[in-house]
Design an enzyme around this catalytic site. Structure first.
Site, PDB file in Angstrom:
ATOM      1  N   GLY A   7      28.946  38.796  33.252  1.00 58.13           N
ATOM      2  CA  GLY A   7      28.336  37.580  33.794  1.00 58.13           C
ATOM      3  C   GLY A   7      28.111  37.775  35.283  1.00 58.13           C
ATOM      4  O   GLY A   7      27.954  38.901  35.770  1.00 58.13           O
ATOM      5  N   ARG A   8      28.133  36.670  36.003  1.00 59.68           N
ATOM      6  CA  ARG A   8      27.822  36.742  37.443  1.00 59.68           C
ATOM      7  C   ARG A   8      28.802  37.623  38.210  1.00 59.68           C
ATOM      8  O   ARG A   8      28.419  38.399  39.085  1.00 59.68           O
ATOM      9  CB  ARG A   8      27.824  35.326  38.033  1.00 59.68           C
ATOM     10  CG  ARG A   8      26.667  34.463  37.565  1.00 59.68           C
ATOM     11  CD  ARG A   8      26.840  33.048  38.074  1.00 59.68           C
ATOM     12  NE  ARG A   8      27.958  32.403  37.411  1.00 59.68           N
ATOM     13  CZ  ARG A   8      27.850  31.420  36.520  1.00 59.68           C
ATOM     14  NH1 ARG A   8      26.674  30.941  36.230  1.00 59.68           N
ATOM     15  NH2 ARG A   8      28.906  30.896  35.946  1.00 59.68           N
ATOM     16  N   ILE A   9      30.088  37.508  37.893  1.00 57.84           N
ATOM     17  CA  ILE A   9      31.083  38.272  38.670  1.00 57.84           C
ATOM     18  C   ILE A   9      31.063  39.747  38.243  1.00 57.84           C
ATOM     19  O   ILE A   9      31.094  40.649  39.088  1.00 57.84           O
ATOM     20  CB  ILE A   9      32.491  37.651  38.525  1.00 57.84           C
ATOM     21  CG1 ILE A   9      32.470  36.225  39.089  1.00 57.84           C
ATOM     22  CG2 ILE A   9      33.537  38.503  39.259  1.00 57.84           C
ATOM     23  CD1 ILE A   9      33.748  35.424  38.875  1.00 57.84           C
ATOM     24  N   ARG A  37      41.466  36.180  33.538  1.00 58.66           N
ATOM     25  CA  ARG A  37      42.586  35.291  33.236  1.00 58.66           C
ATOM     26  C   ARG A  37      43.713  36.153  32.678  1.00 58.66           C
ATOM     27  O   ARG A  37      43.475  37.098  31.922  1.00 58.66           O
ATOM     28  CB  ARG A  37      42.198  34.232  32.205  1.00 58.66           C
ATOM     29  CG  ARG A  37      41.332  33.095  32.755  1.00 58.66           C
ATOM     30  CD  ARG A  37      42.101  32.187  33.717  1.00 58.66           C
ATOM     31  NE  ARG A  37      41.327  31.059  34.212  1.00 58.66           N
ATOM     32  CZ  ARG A  37      40.630  31.059  35.349  1.00 58.66           C
ATOM     33  NH1 ARG A  37      40.604  32.141  36.117  1.00 58.66           N
ATOM     34  NH2 ARG A  37      39.986  29.969  35.739  1.00 58.66           N
ATOM     35  N   GLU A  86      51.367  31.991  34.638  1.00 60.01           N
ATOM     36  CA  GLU A  86      51.253  31.862  36.097  1.00 60.01           C
ATOM     37  C   GLU A  86      52.053  30.651  36.531  1.00 60.01           C
ATOM     38  O   GLU A  86      51.911  29.602  35.909  1.00 60.01           O
ATOM     39  CB  GLU A  86      49.793  31.702  36.518  1.00 60.01           C
ATOM     40  CG  GLU A  86      49.035  32.984  36.381  1.00 60.01           C
ATOM     41  CD  GLU A  86      47.598  32.908  36.899  1.00 60.01           C
ATOM     42  OE1 GLU A  86      47.241  31.903  37.559  1.00 60.01           O
ATOM     43  OE2 GLU A  86      46.843  33.839  36.633  1.00 60.01           O
ATOM     44  N   HIS A 139      46.784  35.232  42.042  1.00 56.17           N
ATOM     45  CA  HIS A 139      45.526  34.551  41.671  1.00 56.17           C
ATOM     46  C   HIS A 139      44.766  34.102  42.930  1.00 56.17           C
ATOM     47  O   HIS A 139      44.536  32.901  43.148  1.00 56.17           O
ATOM     48  CB  HIS A 139      45.824  33.347  40.756  1.00 56.17           C
ATOM     49  CG  HIS A 139      44.630  32.935  39.927  1.00 56.17           C
ATOM     50  ND1 HIS A 139      44.746  32.347  38.690  1.00 56.17           N
ATOM     51  CD2 HIS A 139      43.302  33.024  40.177  1.00 56.17           C
ATOM     52  CE1 HIS A 139      43.534  32.081  38.211  1.00 56.17           C
ATOM     53  NE2 HIS A 139      42.641  32.492  39.102  1.00 56.17           N
ATOM     54  N   ALA A 182      41.751  35.881  44.012  1.00 58.72           N
ATOM     55  CA  ALA A 182      40.491  36.626  44.135  1.00 58.72           C
ATOM     56  C   ALA A 182      39.374  35.810  44.798  1.00 58.72           C
ATOM     57  O   ALA A 182      38.539  36.363  45.499  1.00 58.72           O
ATOM     58  CB  ALA A 182      40.034  37.135  42.772  1.00 58.72           C
TER      59      ALA A 182
END
Ligand code: DGY
Length: 326
Positions: A156-158, A237, A266, A285, A287
């Site tokens: 996808g976008r990332i 995730r 988490e 977490h 990023a």
């Protein structure tokens, strides 16, 4: 008629909160730790809007306790903390914050890749432990990044933003995702079956959302297909990777290292065995955590709330099908 009430489950940048307060009465949970589920449940009955975080579980029970809710806006691109089918059944629009964090998150995935490949955290510790006694031909040797093969799972976008960085490093890029081979070729990659990608890649970077299909997508059989010199990067995730299987693979040398921005659960427990491994770099977490990107995410989350309160379609809505109804 009184002003709409909105609950915001954490302190946000003041500019975003100030803008929200022009449109409604805002209550902000200003503690460092998230509000308990029961606390949110007890608050929602008179709410018109809820601006929540990925740490807040938003389920059908909570939605049923909020008969006046017009919008739920998540301060994240991921929304696995929200029961989307339940929201759609109830006609509640759910907002998220896609787009603005792509480059920041991709930067960070690449930072984890570089840090694990070249063993930067270990090297820092080496000095602090008083072990730097001389230059040595083999000490702390890592893996080359330039010219290596990168496997991207989820384009996808990332994922696409990570690919752009990999091109600068002359990497061969294998991609396992829903996009067609032509689309992936246009982005500079080669479409690959999962097994092929795992067995050929020097680095495997995860960019899929967490769904029933991707839960523990990387588990014992997948880790066993990876090269003993390969490195796993997860900025998606935590639950996309089976943590026990990862621990075994790292301890037994089935893969070389891992760089994890996300964990299951988490926060990770301090006695989690993954924290005992020198070849596992874990960060909390972060990023998307650049000052500018987090501010933009807050603005988008606020835009979604304001639109929802005004009965307008959310600018970034994850269940736009609710607007198609009669
Ligand atoms: C997201 O937005 O889903 C990230 O995990 C946090 O920025």
């Amino acid at each position: 008629m009184g002003r709409d009430k909105v609950f915001v489950t954490r302190e946000l940048p003041p500019v975003a909160l100030g803008r929200l307060a022009e449109h409604c009465d805002v209550e902000v949970w200003d503690e460092f730790l998230p509000p308990a589920y029961e606390l949110i449940l007890g608050k929602v009955s008179g709410l018109a809007g809820l601006l929540c975080l990925l740490t807040d579980r938003i389920d059908a029970r909570l939605m049923d306790a909020a008969p006046e809710i017009k919008v739920i806006s998540n301060l994240a691109v991921g929304y696995d903390n929200i029961d989307i089918p339940a929201a759609s059944q109830r006609g509640i629009p759910i907002g998220n914050t896609p787009g603005v964090l792509n480059e920041t998150t991709a930067d960070f995935a690449f930072a984890l890749l570089m840090a694990t490949a070249r063993r930067i955290p270990e090297a820092r510790q080496y000095i602090h432990d008083g072990k730097w006694l001389t230059w040595h031909p083999t000490v702390l040797s890592g893996q080359d990044v330039f010219g290596a093969t990168l496997g991207i799972i989820g384009c996808g976008r990332i994922g696409a933003a990570v690919m752009r960085r990999a091109q600068g490093f002359g990497m061969r890029i294998l991609v396992n995702s829903l996009e067609s081979a032509d689309e992936i070729r246009e982005l500079g990659g080669e479409k690959a079956a999962l097994g092929e990608l795992l067995s050929q890649s020097d680095f495997v970077s995860l960019h899929v959302p967490l769904t029933e299909e991707t839960h523990h997508l990387i588990s014992e059989p997948e880790l066993k297909q990876m090269k003993p010199t390969s490195i796993l990067i997860n900025t998606a995730r935590g639950s996309v990777v089976d943590p026990q299987a990862l621990y075994t693979a790292l301890r037994e040398g089935e893969i070389l290292a891992a760089g994890l921005d996300v964990t299951q659960p988490e926060p990770i427990a301090l006695d989690d065995p993954l924290l005992t491994l020198d070849n596992c770099l874990i960060v909390p977490h972060i990023a998307s955590a650049s000052v500018a990107t987090r501010a933009k995410m807050a603005e988008m989350a606020v835009d979604n709330v304001i639109a929802g309160l005004q009965g307008q379609p959310l600018p970034t809505c994850v269940n736009p099908e609710i607007y198609q109804r009669d």
